[in-house]
Design an enzyme around this catalytic site. Structure first.
Site, PDB file in Angstrom:
ATOM      1  N   ASP A  31      35.982  32.181  43.861  1.00 56.05           N
ATOM      2  CA  ASP A  31      37.440  32.130  43.728  1.00 56.05           C
ATOM      3  C   ASP A  31      37.828  30.771  43.148  1.00 56.05           C
ATOM      4  O   ASP A  31      37.266  29.745  43.535  1.00 56.05           O
ATOM      5  CB  ASP A  31      38.091  32.337  45.096  1.00 56.05           C
ATOM      6  CG  ASP A  31      39.571  32.602  45.008  1.00 56.05           C
ATOM      7  OD1 ASP A  31      40.309  31.698  44.570  1.00 56.05           O
ATOM      8  OD2 ASP A  31      40.007  33.697  45.399  1.00 56.05           O
ATOM      9  N   ILE A  32      38.781  30.753  42.215  1.00 56.69           N
ATOM     10  CA  ILE A  32      39.199  29.483  41.602  1.00 56.69           C
ATOM     11  C   ILE A  32      40.107  28.667  42.518  1.00 56.69           C
ATOM     12  O   ILE A  32      40.338  27.494  42.267  1.00 56.69           O
ATOM     13  CB  ILE A  32      39.877  29.690  40.234  1.00 56.69           C
ATOM     14  CG1 ILE A  32      41.134  30.542  40.362  1.00 56.69           C
ATOM     15  CG2 ILE A  32      38.899  30.276  39.224  1.00 56.69           C
ATOM     16  CD1 ILE A  32      41.995  30.567  39.102  1.00 56.69           C
ATOM     17  N   ASN A  88      43.662  42.659  50.000  1.00 55.69           N
ATOM     18  CA  ASN A  88      45.122  42.646  50.062  1.00 55.69           C
ATOM     19  C   ASN A  88      45.654  43.816  49.236  1.00 55.69           C
ATOM     20  O   ASN A  88      45.027  44.224  48.267  1.00 55.69           O
ATOM     21  CB  ASN A  88      45.669  41.334  49.511  1.00 55.69           C
ATOM     22  CG  ASN A  88      45.150  40.129  50.268  1.00 55.69           C
ATOM     23  OD1 ASN A  88      44.928  40.187  51.466  1.00 55.69           O
ATOM     24  ND2 ASN A  88      44.949  39.023  49.567  1.00 55.69           N
ATOM     25  N   VAL A  97      46.380  40.077  41.751  1.00 57.97           N
ATOM     26  CA  VAL A  97      45.733  40.721  40.600  1.00 57.97           C
ATOM     27  C   VAL A  97      45.572  42.193  40.960  1.00 57.97           C
ATOM     28  O   VAL A  97      44.988  42.525  41.996  1.00 57.97           O
ATOM     29  CB  VAL A  97      44.363  40.084  40.276  1.00 57.97           C
ATOM     30  CG1 VAL A  97      43.687  40.819  39.124  1.00 57.97           C
ATOM     31  CG2 VAL A  97      44.510  38.602  39.960  1.00 57.97           C
ATOM     32  N   HIS A 101      40.009  43.854  44.987  1.00 57.14           N
ATOM     33  CA  HIS A 101      38.983  42.837  45.143  1.00 57.14           C
ATOM     34  C   HIS A 101      38.859  42.469  46.612  1.00 57.14           C
ATOM     35  O   HIS A 101      39.845  42.392  47.330  1.00 57.14           O
ATOM     36  CB  HIS A 101      39.260  41.603  44.283  1.00 57.14           C
ATOM     37  CG  HIS A 101      40.638  41.041  44.402  1.00 57.14           C
ATOM     38  ND1 HIS A 101      41.757  41.659  43.857  1.00 57.14           N
ATOM     39  CD2 HIS A 101      41.086  39.911  44.990  1.00 57.14           C
ATOM     40  CE1 HIS A 101      42.825  40.931  44.098  1.00 57.14           C
ATOM     41  NE2 HIS A 101      42.457  39.865  44.805  1.00 57.14           N
ATOM     42  N   HIS A 103      37.908  39.747  49.239  1.00 58.29           N
ATOM     43  CA  HIS A 103      37.722  38.311  49.458  1.00 58.29           C
ATOM     44  C   HIS A 103      36.633  38.159  50.507  1.00 58.29           C
ATOM     45  O   HIS A 103      36.730  38.725  51.594  1.00 58.29           O
ATOM     46  CB  HIS A 103      39.002  37.669  50.006  1.00 58.29           C
ATOM     47  CG  HIS A 103      40.119  37.602  49.028  1.00 58.29           C
ATOM     48  ND1 HIS A 103      40.392  36.473  48.292  1.00 58.29           N
ATOM     49  CD2 HIS A 103      41.047  38.523  48.663  1.00 58.29           C
ATOM     50  CE1 HIS A 103      41.446  36.699  47.526  1.00 58.29           C
ATOM     51  NE2 HIS A 103      41.859  37.946  47.728  1.00 58.29           N
TER      52      HIS A 103
END
Length: 123
Positions: A31-32, A88, A97, A101, A103
């Site tokens: 993750d950025i 989420n 986004v 995805h 996390h």
């Protein structure tokens, strides 16, 4: 299909990402904006916009994301201590986004509820 997302561009290698895992169905990358010492996103290569679009026909992909998360937890040495794996859904759920995805967060003790008491930021 709707407009491509940043994740589609990562899958297609159009933009760089720090990839930690890849197979024919999924991709995992750092993750950025990490919320834990270890924070990766595990995504299916086939785009499903939100959890609301998970069906009997594509639900195997969600199971695969969790299998990848468990594999990464073992490989990176935090399976026994514990970790958080969360998805989420939509704006109020914290999704930014629209490509599902997972996390995967580890390397610190996670609190509950999953936000800091002062900023209400999701962890």
């Amino acid at each position: 299909m709707s407009q491509s997302t940043i994740f589609d561009k990562i899958i297609n290698k159009e933009i760089p990402a720090d990839i930690v895992y890849e197979d024919d169905k999924a991709l995992a990358f750092k993750d950025i904006n990490p919320q834990a010492p270890f924070h990766v996103l595990v995504i299916p290569k086939a785009r499903i916009a939100t959890i609301n679009e998970v069906t009997e026909q594509n639900s195997h992909l969600v199971g695969h994301l969790y299998a990848v998360a468990a594999k990464l937890a073992k490989e990176h040495g935090f399976a026994e201590d514990g970790y958080r794996a969360v998805m989420n859904c939509n704006e109020h759920g914290g999704q930014t986004v629209y490509h599902i995805h997972l996390h995967l967060l580890a390397g610190k003790t996670m609190g509950w509820p999953p936000y800091t008491s002062t900023k209400k930021e999701l962890l």
